[in-house]
Write a protein that holds these residues in place. Structure first.
Motif, PDB file in Angstrom:
ATOM      1  N   GLU A 214     -37.524 130.459 -10.498  1.00  0.00           N
ATOM      2  CA  GLU A 214     -36.487 129.433 -10.557  1.00  0.00           C
ATOM      3  C   GLU A 214     -37.058 128.025 -10.682  1.00  0.00           C
ATOM      4  OE1 GLU A 214     -33.988 129.754  -7.158  1.00  0.00           O
ATOM      5  OE2 GLU A 214     -33.110 131.682  -7.770  1.00  0.00           O
ATOM      6  N   ARG A 215     -38.223 127.798 -10.073  1.00  0.00           N
ATOM      7  CA  ARG A 215     -38.795 126.452 -10.069  1.00  0.00           C
ATOM      8  C   ARG A 215     -40.310 126.565 -10.282  1.00  0.00           C
ATOM      9  NH1 ARG A 215     -36.854 127.607  -5.117  1.00  0.00           N
ATOM     10  NH2 ARG A 215     -35.027 126.304  -5.539  1.00  0.00           N
ATOM     11  N   PRO A 216     -40.951 125.500 -10.734  1.00  0.00           N
ATOM     12  CA  PRO A 216     -42.394 125.575 -10.999  1.00  0.00           C
ATOM     13  C   PRO A 216     -43.189 125.928  -9.757  1.00  0.00           C
ATOM     14  CG  PRO A 216     -41.614 123.304 -11.103  1.00  0.00           C
ATOM     15  CD  PRO A 216     -40.398 124.167 -11.053  1.00  0.00           C
ATOM     16  N   HIS A 217     -44.234 126.731  -9.959  1.00  0.00           N
ATOM     17  CA  HIS A 217     -45.108 127.144  -8.861  1.00  0.00           C
ATOM     18  C   HIS A 217     -46.535 127.109  -9.392  1.00  0.00           C
ATOM     19  CE1 HIS A 217     -45.873 129.275  -5.013  1.00  0.00           C
ATOM     20  NE2 HIS A 217     -46.931 129.721  -5.672  1.00  0.00           N
ATOM     21  N   ALA A 218     -47.347 126.209  -8.827  1.00  0.00           N
ATOM     22  CA  ALA A 218     -48.685 125.974  -9.357  1.00  0.00           C
ATOM     23  C   ALA A 218     -49.757 126.289  -8.326  1.00  0.00           C
ATOM     24  CB  ALA A 218     -48.828 124.521  -9.801  1.00  0.00           C
ATOM     25  N   MET A 219     -50.774 126.975  -8.792  1.00  0.00           N
ATOM     26  CA  MET A 219     -51.970 127.261  -7.995  1.00  0.00           C
ATOM     27  C   MET A 219     -53.157 126.544  -8.636  1.00  0.00           C
ATOM     28  SD  MET A 219     -53.911 130.922  -7.537  1.00  0.00           S
ATOM     29  CE  MET A 219     -52.693 131.709  -6.496  1.00  0.00           C
ATOM     30  N   ALA A 220     -54.026 125.999  -7.809  1.00  0.00           N
ATOM     31  CA  ALA A 220     -55.247 125.367  -8.314  1.00  0.00           C
ATOM     32  C   ALA A 220     -56.456 126.022  -7.657  1.00  0.00           C
ATOM     33  CB  ALA A 220     -55.241 123.873  -8.023  1.00  0.00           C
ATOM     34  N   ALA A 221     -57.536 126.142  -8.418  1.00  0.00           N
ATOM     35  CA  ALA A 221     -58.741 126.821  -7.935  1.00  0.00           C
ATOM     36  C   ALA A 221     -59.760 125.810  -7.429  1.00  0.00           C
ATOM     37  CB  ALA A 221     -59.359 127.657  -9.045  1.00  0.00           C
ATOM     38  N   MET A 222     -60.422 126.183  -6.340  1.00  0.00           N
ATOM     39  CA  MET A 222     -61.494 125.372  -5.769  1.00  0.00           C
ATOM     40  C   MET A 222     -62.704 126.248  -5.471  1.00  0.00           C
ATOM     41  SD  MET A 222     -59.628 122.920  -2.936  1.00  0.00           S
ATOM     42  CE  MET A 222     -61.064 121.833  -2.832  1.00  0.00           C
ATOM     43  N   THR A 223     -63.885 125.676  -5.584  1.00  0.00           N
ATOM     44  CA  THR A 223     -65.091 126.302  -5.059  1.00  0.00           C
ATOM     45  C   THR A 223     -65.214 125.923  -3.593  1.00  0.00           C
ATOM     46  OG1 THR A 223     -66.216 126.222  -7.190  1.00  0.00           O
ATOM     47  CG2 THR A 223     -67.595 126.431  -5.232  1.00  0.00           C
ATOM     48  N   VAL A 224     -65.260 126.922  -2.720  1.00  0.00           N
ATOM     49  CA  VAL A 224     -65.273 126.654  -1.284  1.00  0.00           C
ATOM     50  C   VAL A 224     -66.383 127.457  -0.613  1.00  0.00           C
ATOM     51  CG1 VAL A 224     -63.980 126.779   0.877  1.00  0.00           C
ATOM     52  CG2 VAL A 224     -62.804 126.146  -1.240  1.00  0.00           C
ATOM     53  N   PHE A 225     -67.238 126.755   0.112  1.00  0.00           N
ATOM     54  CA  PHE A 225     -68.242 127.373   0.977  1.00  0.00           C
ATOM     55  C   PHE A 225     -68.128 126.715   2.343  1.00  0.00           C
ATOM     56  CE2 PHE A 225     -70.230 127.730  -3.260  1.00  0.00           C
ATOM     57  CZ  PHE A 225     -70.403 129.102  -3.315  1.00  0.00           C
ATOM     58  N   THR A 226     -67.747 127.491   3.340  1.00  0.00           N
ATOM     59  CA  THR A 226     -67.615 126.970   4.694  1.00  0.00           C
ATOM     60  C   THR A 226     -68.614 127.675   5.602  1.00  0.00           C
ATOM     61  OG1 THR A 226     -65.233 126.799   4.259  1.00  0.00           O
ATOM     62  CG2 THR A 226     -65.966 126.396   6.504  1.00  0.00           C
ATOM     63  N   ALA A 227     -69.349 126.892   6.375  1.00  0.00           N
ATOM     64  CA  ALA A 227     -70.326 127.434   7.324  1.00  0.00           C
ATOM     65  C   ALA A 227     -70.271 126.595   8.597  1.00  0.00           C
ATOM     66  CB  ALA A 227     -71.726 127.431   6.716  1.00  0.00           C
TER      67      ALA A 227
ATOM     68  N   ALA B 158     -51.642 129.004 -12.874  1.00  0.00           N
ATOM     69  CA  ALA B 158     -52.875 128.809 -12.106  1.00  0.00           C
ATOM     70  C   ALA B 158     -53.890 128.087 -12.980  1.00  0.00           C
ATOM     71  CB  ALA B 158     -53.439 130.149 -11.640  1.00  0.00           C
ATOM     72  N   PHE B 159     -54.471 127.003 -12.450  1.00  0.00           N
ATOM     73  CA  PHE B 159     -55.416 126.191 -13.219  1.00  0.00           C
ATOM     74  C   PHE B 159     -56.839 126.413 -12.719  1.00  0.00           C
ATOM     75  CE2 PHE B 159     -57.758 122.551 -14.710  1.00  0.00           C
ATOM     76  CZ  PHE B 159     -57.221 122.315 -15.961  1.00  0.00           C
ATOM     77  N   ALA B 160     -57.762 126.631 -13.668  1.00  0.00           N
ATOM     78  CA  ALA B 160     -59.153 126.964 -13.348  1.00  0.00           C
ATOM     79  C   ALA B 160     -59.975 125.711 -13.078  1.00  0.00           C
ATOM     80  CB  ALA B 160     -59.765 127.774 -14.487  1.00  0.00           C
ATOM     81  N   SER B 161     -59.540 124.918 -12.112  1.00  0.00           N
ATOM     82  CA  SER B 161     -60.213 123.652 -11.822  1.00  0.00           C
ATOM     83  C   SER B 161     -61.571 123.838 -11.183  1.00  0.00           C
ATOM     84  CB  SER B 161     -59.320 122.786 -10.922  1.00  0.00           C
ATOM     85  OG  SER B 161     -58.579 123.559 -10.005  1.00  0.00           O
ATOM     86  N   HIS B 162     -61.894 125.043 -10.698  1.00  0.00           N
ATOM     87  CA  HIS B 162     -63.181 125.262 -10.052  1.00  0.00           C
ATOM     88  C   HIS B 162     -64.339 125.163 -11.034  1.00  0.00           C
ATOM     89  CE1 HIS B 162     -62.029 129.055 -11.755  1.00  0.00           C
ATOM     90  NE2 HIS B 162     -63.117 129.677 -11.367  1.00  0.00           N
ATOM     91  N   PHE B 163     -64.070 125.377 -12.337  1.00  0.00           N
ATOM     92  CA  PHE B 163     -65.151 125.207 -13.305  1.00  0.00           C
ATOM     93  C   PHE B 163     -64.764 124.295 -14.471  1.00  0.00           C
ATOM     94  CE2 PHE B 163     -62.928 128.854 -15.196  1.00  0.00           C
ATOM     95  CZ  PHE B 163     -62.915 128.521 -16.546  1.00  0.00           C
ATOM     96  N   ALA B 164     -63.490 123.906 -14.579  1.00  0.00           N
ATOM     97  CA  ALA B 164     -63.050 123.041 -15.674  1.00  0.00           C
ATOM     98  C   ALA B 164     -62.010 122.052 -15.152  1.00  0.00           C
ATOM     99  CB  ALA B 164     -62.477 123.885 -16.807  1.00  0.00           C
ATOM    100  N   PRO B 165     -62.447 121.047 -14.382  1.00  0.00           N
ATOM    101  CA  PRO B 165     -61.476 120.172 -13.708  1.00  0.00           C
ATOM    102  C   PRO B 165     -60.881 119.060 -14.564  1.00  0.00           C
ATOM    103  CG  PRO B 165     -63.702 119.517 -13.129  1.00  0.00           C
ATOM    104  CD  PRO B 165     -63.836 120.747 -13.991  1.00  0.00           C
ATOM    105  N   ASP B 166     -61.350 118.890 -15.807  1.00  0.00           N
ATOM    106  CA  ASP B 166     -61.002 117.700 -16.577  1.00  0.00           C
ATOM    107  C   ASP B 166     -59.503 117.477 -16.742  1.00  0.00           C
ATOM    108  OD1 ASP B 166     -63.637 117.083 -16.849  1.00  0.00           O
ATOM    109  OD2 ASP B 166     -63.845 117.799 -18.896  1.00  0.00           O
ATOM    110  N   HIS B 167     -58.767 118.530 -17.079  1.00  0.00           N
ATOM    111  CA  HIS B 167     -57.353 118.375 -17.432  1.00  0.00           C
ATOM    112  C   HIS B 167     -56.406 118.776 -16.304  1.00  0.00           C
ATOM    113  CE1 HIS B 167     -58.642 117.564 -21.515  1.00  0.00           C
ATOM    114  NE2 HIS B 167     -59.331 118.681 -21.521  1.00  0.00           N
ATOM    115  N   LEU B 168     -56.926 118.913 -15.092  1.00  0.00           N
ATOM    116  CA  LEU B 168     -56.120 119.422 -13.989  1.00  0.00           C
ATOM    117  C   LEU B 168     -54.848 118.605 -13.778  1.00  0.00           C
ATOM    118  CD1 LEU B 168     -55.583 121.112 -11.421  1.00  0.00           C
ATOM    119  CD2 LEU B 168     -57.132 119.571 -10.208  1.00  0.00           C
ATOM    120  N   ASP B 169     -54.971 117.321 -13.579  1.00  0.00           N
ATOM    121  CA  ASP B 169     -53.812 116.497 -13.243  1.00  0.00           C
ATOM    122  C   ASP B 169     -52.807 116.460 -14.391  1.00  0.00           C
ATOM    123  OD1 ASP B 169     -54.753 115.439 -10.585  1.00  0.00           O
ATOM    124  OD2 ASP B 169     -56.376 114.709 -11.847  1.00  0.00           O
ATOM    125  N   ALA B 170     -53.294 116.317 -15.606  1.00  0.00           N
ATOM    126  CA  ALA B 170     -52.394 116.264 -16.759  1.00  0.00           C
ATOM    127  C   ALA B 170     -51.684 117.600 -16.958  1.00  0.00           C
ATOM    128  CB  ALA B 170     -53.171 115.888 -18.016  1.00  0.00           C
TER     129      ALA B 170
END
Length: 327
Positions: free
Chosen positions: A211-224, A183-195
């Motif tokens: 068995e195989r790679p499984h990746a989660m990425a974090a986002m800041t989300v506000f929906t109204a 899991a990548f903390a892209s919600h506050f540190a997005p610089d190295h996400l893609d790499a």
């Protein structure tokens, strides 16, 4: 629809109490469960008056008793602050209480100054250097490896799902080497996400756990209901972030209309930078932003973060987010 999860920092709002924060977190977890989110994670932070999740395992027990089906876990436990045996006992206990529902996300950065190091009785720099070995030891303790000189009871044989967390290439490489979900903390540190995601997928080695790679990425989300309303409820967290980065941390403040427009250029730049991994607006706006982010990253899951001064606004945001993506 891509699976969505929730990251909660257990915010303490201005004029509020710790008890109110824990009640709001339990209510938020129930809302996440009701609306079909996959996981509900709590993060470990210390010496921050605006964040009440320091005793992470205790908060997770509170959340577990408030829910019945959603997976609950740490996003994450900062392992250098602890020792693997105690964490195995804590999360083995949680697994016994809430079978098949426990995630254990692990981070390397303690985020601690000299005062906290003394309070924890830890050399956190040295502990961080031992992080890879400690992760392996913790996994062996939870698995009940018979070659260990001591067994964690509770802990051994539990069904805890271990995750590697990160905001740099280090965690990606270690997750790949150990065959762990990442899991990548892209919600506050997005610089190295893609790499980081590229490195993780290229170097992933299958394990008995994955068995195989499984990746989660974090986002800041506000929906109204509207873009303007979403910007308003999101301004509390934006204020907190700017205050933290300028050395003035505190409790979560009330929202301020047009907050971004009041900021100097440098602060606006800070918010624009972390906004690379954000979706703020009406359901249509959020759906489009999350869609672009998933297309860019190829993430297997998205975990959404974002504190609101009014807890009901966060619960409504979760509901609208799920509805937006289901559409």
């Amino acid at each position: 629809m891509i699976p969505l999860s929730v990251l909660d920092l257990v915010p303490v709002r201005e004029g509020g109490t710790l008890a109110e924060s824990y009640a709001a977190t339990a209510s938020l977890a129930r809302a996440a469960e009701r609306h079909g989110f996959k996981r509900f994670w709590v993060a470990e932070h210390h010496t921050m008056e605006g964040i009440a999740g320091a005793a992470t395992a205790v908060v997770l027990a509170h959340v577990g008793h408030a829910t019945s089906t959603i997976r609950i876990g740490s996003g994450g436990i900062m392992l250098p602050n602890h020792n693997p045996f105690v964490i195995a006992e804590q999360f083995g206990t949680l697994d016994a209480l809430f079978p098949g529902r426990i995630d254990l996300g692990l981070g390397r950065a303690p985020g601690a100054g000299p005062q906290l190091q003394r309070a924890l009785r830890k050399n956190l720099h040295a502990a961080a250097e031992m992080f890879p070995q400690d992760v392996v030891e913790l996994r062996a303790l939870l698995a009940g490896d018979p070659q260990l000189p001591i067994q964690a009871t509770p802990g051994q044989g539990s069904q805890v799902e271990m995750w590697m967390l990160g905001s740099s290439l280090f965690g990606a490489q270690l997750a790949a080497q150990l065959g762990m979900p990442y899991a990548f903390a892209s919600h506050f540190a997005p610089d190295h996400l893609d790499a980081a995601l590229k490195l993780y997928r290229e170097r992933f080695e299958p394990s008995a756990w994955l068995e195989r790679p499984h990746a989660m990425a974090a986002m800041t989300v506000f929906t109204a209901e509207t873009d303007a309303e979403a910007e308003l409820i999101g301004s509390s967290q934006q204020q907190s972030f700017v205050r933290l980065r300028t050395g003035q941390p505190g409790k979560l403040p009330p929202p301020v209309k047009g907050y971004r427009d009041t900021l100097p250029g440098a602060a606006q730049g800070l918010l624009a930078h972390i906004g690379q991994a954000s979706a703020i607006g009406s359901p249509a706006t959020v759906r489009a932003a999350i869609g672009r982010f998933v297309e860019r990253t190829g993430a297997d899951e998205i975990v959404v973060s974002g504190a609101t001064y009014d807890p009901a606004a966060r619960e409504r945001s979760l509901e609208l987010t799920i509805e937006a993506l289901a559409a």
